[in-house]
Design a protein around this motif. Structure first.
Motif, PDB file in Angstrom:
ATOM      1  N   HIS A  80      58.680  56.434  48.146  1.00 43.21           N
ATOM      2  CA  HIS A  80      58.907  56.005  49.438  1.00 43.21           C
ATOM      3  C   HIS A  80      57.364  56.167  50.091  1.00 43.21           C
ATOM      4  O   HIS A  80      57.005  57.354  50.217  1.00 43.21           O
ATOM      5  CB  HIS A  80      59.926  56.396  50.146  1.00 43.21           C
ATOM      6  CG  HIS A  80      60.081  55.941  51.527  1.00 43.21           C
ATOM      7  ND1 HIS A  80      60.863  54.797  51.877  1.00 43.21           N
ATOM      8  CD2 HIS A  80      59.738  56.595  52.815  1.00 43.21           C
ATOM      9  CE1 HIS A  80      60.969  54.602  53.251  1.00 43.21           C
ATOM     10  NE2 HIS A  80      60.148  55.459  53.737  1.00 43.21           N
ATOM     11  N   VAL A  81      57.032  55.060  51.034  1.00 49.01           N
ATOM     12  CA  VAL A  81      55.775  55.348  51.474  1.00 49.01           C
ATOM     13  C   VAL A  81      55.815  55.536  53.012  1.00 49.01           C
ATOM     14  O   VAL A  81      56.693  55.000  53.500  1.00 49.01           O
ATOM     15  CB  VAL A  81      54.869  54.113  51.343  1.00 49.01           C
ATOM     16  CG1 VAL A  81      53.403  54.094  51.817  1.00 49.01           C
ATOM     17  CG2 VAL A  81      54.879  53.656  49.761  1.00 49.01           C
ATOM     18  N   VAL A  82      55.092  56.615  53.491  1.00 50.48           N
ATOM     19  CA  VAL A  82      54.976  57.263  54.891  1.00 50.48           C
ATOM     20  C   VAL A  82      53.627  57.254  55.234  1.00 50.48           C
ATOM     21  O   VAL A  82      52.879  57.782  54.697  1.00 50.48           O
ATOM     22  CB  VAL A  82      55.928  58.409  54.909  1.00 50.48           C
ATOM     23  CG1 VAL A  82      55.764  59.087  56.352  1.00 50.48           C
ATOM     24  CG2 VAL A  82      57.082  58.602  54.281  1.00 50.48           C
ATOM     25  N   GLU A  83      53.556  56.444  56.375  1.00 51.66           N
ATOM     26  CA  GLU A  83      52.171  56.684  56.970  1.00 51.66           C
ATOM     27  C   GLU A  83      51.857  57.833  57.821  1.00 51.66           C
ATOM     28  O   GLU A  83      52.852  58.197  58.650  1.00 51.66           O
ATOM     29  CB  GLU A  83      51.950  55.209  57.947  1.00 51.66           C
ATOM     30  CG  GLU A  83      50.463  55.207  58.523  1.00 51.66           C
ATOM     31  CD  GLU A  83      50.395  54.252  59.302  1.00 51.66           C
ATOM     32  OE1 GLU A  83      49.713  54.419  60.630  1.00 51.66           O
ATOM     33  OE2 GLU A  83      50.686  53.107  59.039  1.00 51.66           O
ATOM     34  N   SER A  84      50.855  58.601  57.779  1.00 45.69           N
ATOM     35  CA  SER A  84      50.632  59.870  58.617  1.00 45.69           C
ATOM     36  C   SER A  84      49.057  60.150  58.681  1.00 45.69           C
ATOM     37  O   SER A  84      48.347  60.009  57.756  1.00 45.69           O
ATOM     38  CB  SER A  84      51.154  60.952  57.655  1.00 45.69           C
ATOM     39  OG  SER A  84      50.780  62.045  58.417  1.00 45.69           O
ATOM     40  N   ARG A  85      48.619  60.211  59.936  1.00 44.58           N
ATOM     41  CA  ARG A  85      47.350  60.257  60.362  1.00 44.58           C
ATOM     42  C   ARG A  85      46.946  61.656  60.012  1.00 44.58           C
ATOM     43  O   ARG A  85      45.764  62.217  60.152  1.00 44.58           O
ATOM     44  CB  ARG A  85      46.959  60.024  61.845  1.00 44.58           C
ATOM     45  CG  ARG A  85      47.284  58.585  62.238  1.00 44.58           C
ATOM     46  CD  ARG A  85      47.132  58.096  63.445  1.00 44.58           C
ATOM     47  NE  ARG A  85      47.014  56.665  63.738  1.00 44.58           N
ATOM     48  CZ  ARG A  85      48.075  56.032  63.734  1.00 44.58           C
ATOM     49  NH1 ARG A  85      49.399  56.446  63.542  1.00 44.58           N
ATOM     50  NH2 ARG A  85      48.052  54.670  63.873  1.00 44.58           N
ATOM     51  N   PRO A  93      50.205  49.774  56.100  1.00 43.06           N
ATOM     52  CA  PRO A  93      49.376  48.537  55.834  1.00 43.06           C
ATOM     53  C   PRO A  93      49.932  47.816  54.794  1.00 43.06           C
ATOM     54  O   PRO A  93      50.163  48.394  53.537  1.00 43.06           O
ATOM     55  CB  PRO A  93      47.793  48.680  55.724  1.00 43.06           C
ATOM     56  CG  PRO A  93      47.972  50.230  56.455  1.00 43.06           C
ATOM     57  CD  PRO A  93      49.063  50.873  56.313  1.00 43.06           C
ATOM     58  N   GLU A  94      49.893  46.387  54.543  1.00 44.99           N
ATOM     59  CA  GLU A  94      50.292  45.627  53.354  1.00 44.99           C
ATOM     60  C   GLU A  94      49.554  46.058  52.204  1.00 44.99           C
ATOM     61  O   GLU A  94      49.601  46.120  50.902  1.00 44.99           O
ATOM     62  CB  GLU A  94      50.332  44.303  53.506  1.00 44.99           C
ATOM     63  CG  GLU A  94      51.446  43.674  54.567  1.00 44.99           C
ATOM     64  CD  GLU A  94      52.782  44.182  54.016  1.00 44.99           C
ATOM     65  OE1 GLU A  94      52.868  43.705  52.763  1.00 44.99           O
ATOM     66  OE2 GLU A  94      53.803  44.320  54.526  1.00 44.99           O
ATOM     67  N   LYS A  95      48.147  46.478  52.373  1.00 46.78           N
ATOM     68  CA  LYS A  95      47.228  46.792  51.535  1.00 46.78           C
ATOM     69  C   LYS A  95      47.600  47.859  50.444  1.00 46.78           C
ATOM     70  O   LYS A  95      47.439  47.930  49.393  1.00 46.78           O
ATOM     71  CB  LYS A  95      45.628  47.373  52.254  1.00 46.78           C
ATOM     72  CG  LYS A  95      44.703  47.211  51.307  1.00 46.78           C
ATOM     73  CD  LYS A  95      43.469  47.678  52.128  1.00 46.78           C
ATOM     74  CE  LYS A  95      42.222  47.967  51.165  1.00 46.78           C
ATOM     75  NZ  LYS A  95      41.080  48.116  52.297  1.00 46.78           N
ATOM     76  N   VAL A  96      48.392  48.786  50.987  1.00 44.65           N
ATOM     77  CA  VAL A  96      48.964  49.891  50.354  1.00 44.65           C
ATOM     78  C   VAL A  96      49.827  49.314  49.145  1.00 44.65           C
ATOM     79  O   VAL A  96      49.760  49.641  47.967  1.00 44.65           O
ATOM     80  CB  VAL A  96      49.779  50.816  51.053  1.00 44.65           C
ATOM     81  CG1 VAL A  96      50.429  51.893  50.255  1.00 44.65           C
ATOM     82  CG2 VAL A  96      48.801  51.638  52.029  1.00 44.65           C
TER      83      VAL A  96
END
Length: 412
Positions: A34-39, A9-12
């Motif tokens: 480096h940003v990685v999305e993870s549930r 998300p752009e919020k990050v």
């Protein structure tokens, strides 16, 4: 599965910009991640390779101002090398298991959170602070680890998981050393140096914890224990150390000499003689440290206690003691110092040592001739001044000779 950063998300990224504006001296590090999305990640976490993992549910539920505080918190773990320090303290103190790593994560958070927030940076909800556990501010992770145990006072912190970048323990969501977009060791060091430069350029507006960190980044403490172990291993594995000839396995060149059997050179475990300075100028704390180094020397030769002997020496050399347990070694002395006698006694040991290790404050005369074996000197630091000996106020003790490998030992 771990998703790619394209879905983050752009919020990050808005929160990262907010954090960089609030703490401009950390901007280089914030934008190196480096940003990685993870549930799989509970909130936000970092790995030791400088990737930042974010939970989309956490991001959606957290205001941008608080996310900025989390950004600064997570990058602080990496800048302060909490993963490397966690590995080292775990090895030194025998800390194993996820419970101890949780304790390290909490202790690392306490080191960071005592002065990281305020002045334009919101404190995230639930952030652990020293006062929450009745502990003083301004301590390091290693110190906090000695001050608390997991129990009722820490049960509200069990959810904390800042990732392998905070405590050194790999997580299931880590992309690992071969994954994409991690930083090399050289790149991480370059980021740390740039941040330290930024802090040094604005000392009046930076919290004292960061000023201390920057000073150590420019002038890192000598890793003397690692250096001492490396020096002993190098001496023990050098040419001529632990080598002997045997006819049990003829040399290969015997085939070129029909009827002649030549011995082969074999490798045997090296023997180490440790000379401990027990003169009156060596403190009890330094003698205690010497015993710890004896134990480290045993580990350096593969755990073989039978290969290590100890000589205590002040003005006279004591009895050579085979090593059973380091804490059982009797260090006898308390008078003046003449380690030449300790050298002589160690070199008369049968079988003769391959390496002599001397633990001393250096206030001694040294042998004129180089011993026939390798020598390592662990030196307790002293001011090199001309007032230490009452009978000769003008005497300045010599530095250890050039043929010895010298490592400064810090007992603080």
């Amino acid at each position: 599965m771990t998703d790619t950063s394209e879905k983050v998300p752009e919020k990050v990224f808005a929160a990262r910009l907010y954090a960089a504006r609030a703490r401009p001296y950390l901007a280089t590090a914030l934008y190196a991640l480096h940003v990685v999305e993870s549930r799989r990640v509970p909130t936000m976490a970092v790995d030791r390779h400088w990737r930042c993992y974010v939970s989309p549910a956490f991001v959606a539920a957290t205001p941008v101002e608080e996310l900025a505080g989390v950004w600064v918190h997570e990058v602080s773990h990496l800048l302060r090398d909490h993963h490397g320090r966690g590995d080292r303290v775990a090895a030194e103190r025998g800390l194993t298991g996820p419970g101890e790593r949780l304790r390290m994560n909490i202790a690392a958070d306490l080191e960071i959170n005592d002065d990281v927030y305020g002045d334009g940076l919101a404190c995230p909800d639930g952030a652990a602070k020293p006062a929450d556990l009745g502990l003083p501010e301004g301590e390091l992770m290693e110190d906090y680890l000695r001050m608390f145990r997991l129990g009722p006072y820490t049960q509200d912190l069990a959810w904390l998981d800042c990732g392998s970048g905070a405590d050194g323990l790999d997580r299931v969501w880590d992309l690992g050393p071969d994954g994409a977009d991690g930083l090399s060791e050289q790149e991480r060091d370059a980021v740390r140096f740039r941040v330290a430069q930024g802090i040094a350029g604005r000392p009046g507006s930076v919290p004292k914890g960061w000023r201390r960190w920057a000073e150590e980044a420019f002038h890192p403490p000598q890793p003397w224990r690692e250096l001492l172990g490396a020096a002993i291993r190098a001496a023990a594995s050098g040419p001529g150390a632990g080598e002997d000839y045997t006819y049990g396995r003829p040399a290969r060149r015997s085939a070129a000499l029909p009827g002649v059997v030549l011995p082969s050179l074999r490798r045997r475990p090296p023997r180490v003689a440790v000379v401990v300075d027990t003169s009156g100028s060596v403190s009890d704390a330094e003698l205690g440290s010497a015993l710890l180094e004896v134990a480290a020397i045993v580990r350096a030769v593969g755990g073989r206690r039978d290969l290590v002997s100890v000589v205590s020496c002040d003005a006279a050399a004591g009895v050579v003691q085979p090593l059973c347990r380091a804490e059982g070694i009797a260090l006898v002395g308390g008078g003046g110092t003449d380690l030449r006698r300790g050298f002589a006694r160690a070199l008369r040991t049968e079988p003769r040592p391959d390496v002599v290790v001397v633990l001393t404050d250096g206030q001694t005369p040294w042998p004129e001739a180089r011993p026939m074996c390798r020598t390592v000197v662990g030196l307790f630091p002293r001011e090199r001044r001309a007032s230490w000996r009452e009978d000769d106020p003008g005497y300045v003790p010599d530095r250890p000779p050039a043929w010895a490998r010298v490592v400064e030992i810090d007992t603080a």
